[in-house]
Design a protein around this motif. Structure first.
Motif, PDB file in Angstrom:
ATOM      1  N   PRO A 173      12.967 -62.044  11.444  1.00 57.90           N
ATOM      2  CA  PRO A 173      13.255 -61.020  12.451  1.00 57.90           C
ATOM      3  C   PRO A 173      13.216 -59.611  11.879  1.00 57.90           C
ATOM      4  N   PRO A 174      13.165 -58.622  12.758  1.00 57.76           N
ATOM      5  CA  PRO A 174      13.251 -57.237  12.276  1.00 57.76           C
ATOM      6  C   PRO A 174      14.619 -56.963  11.686  1.00 57.76           C
ATOM      7  N   ARG A 175      14.643 -56.182  10.658  1.00 55.64           N
ATOM      8  CA  ARG A 175      15.893 -55.790  10.013  1.00 55.64           C
ATOM      9  C   ARG A 175      16.231 -54.357  10.403  1.00 55.64           C
ATOM     10  N   PRO A 176      17.525 -54.004  10.397  1.00 51.67           N
ATOM     11  CA  PRO A 176      18.651 -54.761   9.891  1.00 51.67           C
ATOM     12  C   PRO A 176      19.091 -55.885  10.818  1.00 51.67           C
ATOM     13  N   LEU A 177      19.677 -56.909  10.202  1.00 52.99           N
ATOM     14  CA  LEU A 177      20.274 -58.029  10.923  1.00 52.99           C
ATOM     15  C   LEU A 177      21.791 -57.853  10.864  1.00 52.99           C
ATOM     16  N   PHE A 178      22.412 -57.717  12.041  1.00 54.48           N
ATOM     17  CA  PHE A 178      23.848 -57.480  12.129  1.00 54.48           C
ATOM     18  C   PHE A 178      24.569 -58.745  12.564  1.00 54.48           C
ATOM     19  N   ARG A 218      31.232 -51.892  11.180  1.00 52.98           N
ATOM     20  CA  ARG A 218      31.290 -50.558  11.772  1.00 52.98           C
ATOM     21  C   ARG A 218      31.431 -50.689  13.285  1.00 52.98           C
ATOM     22  N   THR A 219      32.302 -49.893  13.861  1.00 49.22           N
ATOM     23  CA  THR A 219      32.495 -49.950  15.305  1.00 49.22           C
ATOM     24  C   THR A 219      31.292 -49.358  16.021  1.00 49.22           C
ATOM     25  N   PHE A 220      30.726 -50.125  16.923  1.00 47.27           N
ATOM     26  CA  PHE A 220      29.562 -49.685  17.681  1.00 47.27           C
ATOM     27  C   PHE A 220      29.970 -48.602  18.677  1.00 47.27           C
ATOM     28  N   ASP A 221      29.256 -47.482  18.662  1.00 47.15           N
ATOM     29  CA  ASP A 221      29.523 -46.400  19.604  1.00 47.15           C
ATOM     30  C   ASP A 221      28.192 -45.767  19.994  1.00 47.15           C
ATOM     31  N   GLN A 222      28.273 -44.706  20.800  1.00 45.16           N
ATOM     32  CA  GLN A 222      27.039 -44.103  21.299  1.00 45.16           C
ATOM     33  C   GLN A 222      26.205 -43.520  20.175  1.00 45.16           C
ATOM     34  N   GLY A 223      26.866 -43.013  19.143  1.00 53.08           N
ATOM     35  CA  GLY A 223      26.118 -42.497  18.009  1.00 53.08           C
ATOM     36  C   GLY A 223      25.308 -43.579  17.323  1.00 53.08           C
ATOM     37  N   MET A 224      25.897 -44.746  17.156  1.00 57.72           N
ATOM     38  CA  MET A 224      25.168 -45.847  16.541  1.00 57.72           C
ATOM     39  C   MET A 224      24.068 -46.344  17.465  1.00 57.72           C
ATOM     40  N   ALA A 225      24.310 -46.323  18.780  1.00 58.34           N
ATOM     41  CA  ALA A 225      23.260 -46.705  19.730  1.00 58.34           C
ATOM     42  C   ALA A 225      22.048 -45.796  19.567  1.00 58.34           C
ATOM     43  N   ASP A 229      24.518 -56.347   7.581  1.00 57.44           N
ATOM     44  CA  ASP A 229      25.729 -55.607   7.866  1.00 57.44           C
ATOM     45  C   ASP A 229      26.476 -56.314   8.994  1.00 57.44           C
ATOM     46  N   GLU A 230      27.670 -55.850   9.268  1.00 61.79           N
ATOM     47  CA  GLU A 230      28.471 -56.402  10.350  1.00 61.79           C
ATOM     48  C   GLU A 230      28.737 -55.293  11.364  1.00 61.79           C
ATOM     49  N   LEU A 231      28.783 -55.660  12.623  1.00 55.61           N
ATOM     50  CA  LEU A 231      28.922 -54.691  13.701  1.00 55.61           C
ATOM     51  C   LEU A 231      30.020 -55.172  14.638  1.00 55.61           C
ATOM     52  N   SER A 232      30.931 -54.268  15.004  1.00 50.93           N
ATOM     53  CA  SER A 232      32.053 -54.601  15.876  1.00 50.93           C
ATOM     54  C   SER A 232      31.990 -53.773  17.143  1.00 50.93           C
ATOM     55  N   ILE A 233      32.358 -54.376  18.283  1.00 49.12           N
ATOM     56  CA  ILE A 233      32.439 -53.590  19.515  1.00 49.12           C
ATOM     57  C   ILE A 233      33.867 -53.143  19.794  1.00 49.12           C
ATOM     58  N   GLY A 234      34.770 -53.373  18.851  1.00 45.69           N
ATOM     59  CA  GLY A 234      36.140 -52.912  19.023  1.00 45.69           C
ATOM     60  C   GLY A 234      37.154 -53.976  18.665  1.00 45.69           C
ATOM     61  N   ALA A 259      26.564 -58.854  22.036  1.00 44.02           N
ATOM     62  CA  ALA A 259      25.122 -58.667  21.881  1.00 44.02           C
ATOM     63  C   ALA A 259      24.525 -58.016  23.119  1.00 44.02           C
ATOM     64  N   CYS A 260      24.955 -58.476  24.294  1.00 45.13           N
ATOM     65  CA  CYS A 260      24.448 -57.894  25.539  1.00 45.13           C
ATOM     66  C   CYS A 260      24.815 -56.420  25.634  1.00 45.13           C
ATOM     67  N   LEU A 261      26.035 -56.096  25.226  1.00 49.95           N
ATOM     68  CA  LEU A 261      26.473 -54.702  25.248  1.00 49.95           C
ATOM     69  C   LEU A 261      25.590 -53.841  24.340  1.00 49.95           C
ATOM     70  N   VAL A 262      25.335 -54.324  23.134  1.00 47.18           N
ATOM     71  CA  VAL A 262      24.533 -53.557  22.182  1.00 47.18           C
ATOM     72  C   VAL A 262      23.103 -53.391  22.699  1.00 47.18           C
ATOM     73  N   VAL A 263      22.515 -54.462  23.200  1.00 47.23           N
ATOM     74  CA  VAL A 263      21.138 -54.395  23.692  1.00 47.23           C
ATOM     75  C   VAL A 263      21.026 -53.383  24.822  1.00 47.23           C
ATOM     76  N   GLU A 264      21.948 -53.438  25.777  1.00 53.10           N
ATOM     77  CA  GLU A 264      21.862 -52.509  26.909  1.00 53.10           C
ATOM     78  C   GLU A 264      22.055 -51.067  26.464  1.00 53.10           C
ATOM     79  N   ALA A 265      23.046 -50.817  25.614  1.00 59.71           N
ATOM     80  CA  ALA A 265      23.318 -49.447  25.180  1.00 59.71           C
ATOM     81  C   ALA A 265      22.140 -48.840  24.428  1.00 59.71           C
ATOM     82  N   VAL A 266      21.419 -49.661  23.661  1.00 65.25           N
ATOM     83  CA  VAL A 266      20.295 -49.155  22.878  1.00 65.25           C
ATOM     84  C   VAL A 266      19.045 -49.016  23.736  1.00 65.25           C
ATOM     85  N   VAL A 267      18.725 -50.035  24.506  1.00 61.65           N
ATOM     86  CA  VAL A 267      17.456 -50.044  25.239  1.00 61.65           C
ATOM     87  C   VAL A 267      17.410 -48.938  26.280  1.00 61.65           C
TER      88      VAL A 267
END
Length: 244
Positions: free
Chosen positions: A76-81, A88-95, A125-130, A141-149
């Protein structure tokens, strides 16, 4: 953008990402979403992906073999979280950071977590939504995908939306919005929004965004370096709207 998601419940992620703007992004080839079930890389008749932890303890852990095999087969494409509480807490900046990439990948944990060798030697790396406990990483995962796409060019119908919305380029919460009717149960739309004076409307909106952010999220004001002289002038020109 290619996003790979490794999950024991690919249908959960696929269903969420098939509707609305995400579905359109997939139909229009803006999003190449690939789902991988680690059970497809098991060797026993029961398709076992979990086992009891060494040393005892409650719950089960996801085994390393199916996860390593699934990731290595997909390349898969990297990075793999890894989606988990320790990252790291996922936020709009990370999106916004992830939206600049050609792709990335997410690994959804289940049960009591994953074998530590997955965290140490497979993911980047590891990624947290809170600070919240979920049954697994699929919702995250759904939250991250939507926020980024939704930040990808062409993913939203209005290109200005990702800029003006809360946590957008201004770093402020959004101002109040109104639509028809102009008067509802005695609550009227502010006159300035019906004035036709676009420059004044823009100033009012920015002032209300400042008022709302000061009241609800003063930390965001601090993150912007405080109020500027122009900000203070706007706050004096336009009082806070009562519908905060």
């Amino acid at each position: 953008m290619r996003i790979d998601v490794f999950t024991l419940f690919p249908g959960l992620v696929d269903g969420f990402c098939s509707d609305s703007l995400l579905g359109k992004a997939r139909d229009n080839d803006l999003l190449d979403l690939r789902l991988h079930d680690p059970r497809d890389h098991t060797s026993d008749v029961h398709r076992t992906v979990d086992d009891a932890p060494f040393g005892g303890g409650a719950g089960m852990l996801m085994k390393p073999e199916p996860l390593f095999a699934s990731v290595e087969a997909a390349d898969p494409p990297r990075p793999l979280f890894l989606l988990g509480p320790g990252g790291r807490t996922f936020d709009q900046g990370m999106a916004r950071e992830l939206a600049e990439l050609d792709g990335f990948s997410l690994l959804c944990g289940r049960y009591e977590g994953v074998d530590h060798r997955v965290r140490r030697h497979l993911v980047d790396d590891e990624l947290s939504i809170g600070d919240v406990v979920l049954n697994g990483g699929e919702v995250a995962a759904c939250l991250v995908v939507e926020a980024v796409v939704r930040l990808l060019p062409g993913a939203m119908g209005n290109a200005e939306s990702p800029v003006t919305e809360s946590f957008g380029a201004s770093g402020l919460l959004e101002e109040p919005h109104f639509t028809r009717p102009a008067d509802f149960r005695g609550w009227s739309v502010p006159d300035v929004l019906r004035s036709g004076d676009h420059a004044r409307v823009a100033r009012w909106r920015h002032a209300q965004a400042l008022h709302r952010t000061i009241a609800a999220r003063p930390d965001l004001i601090d993150a912007r370096g405080g109020l500027t002289d122009d900000d203070r002038a706007l706050l004096e020109e336009f009082p806070p709207h009562p519908y905060h």
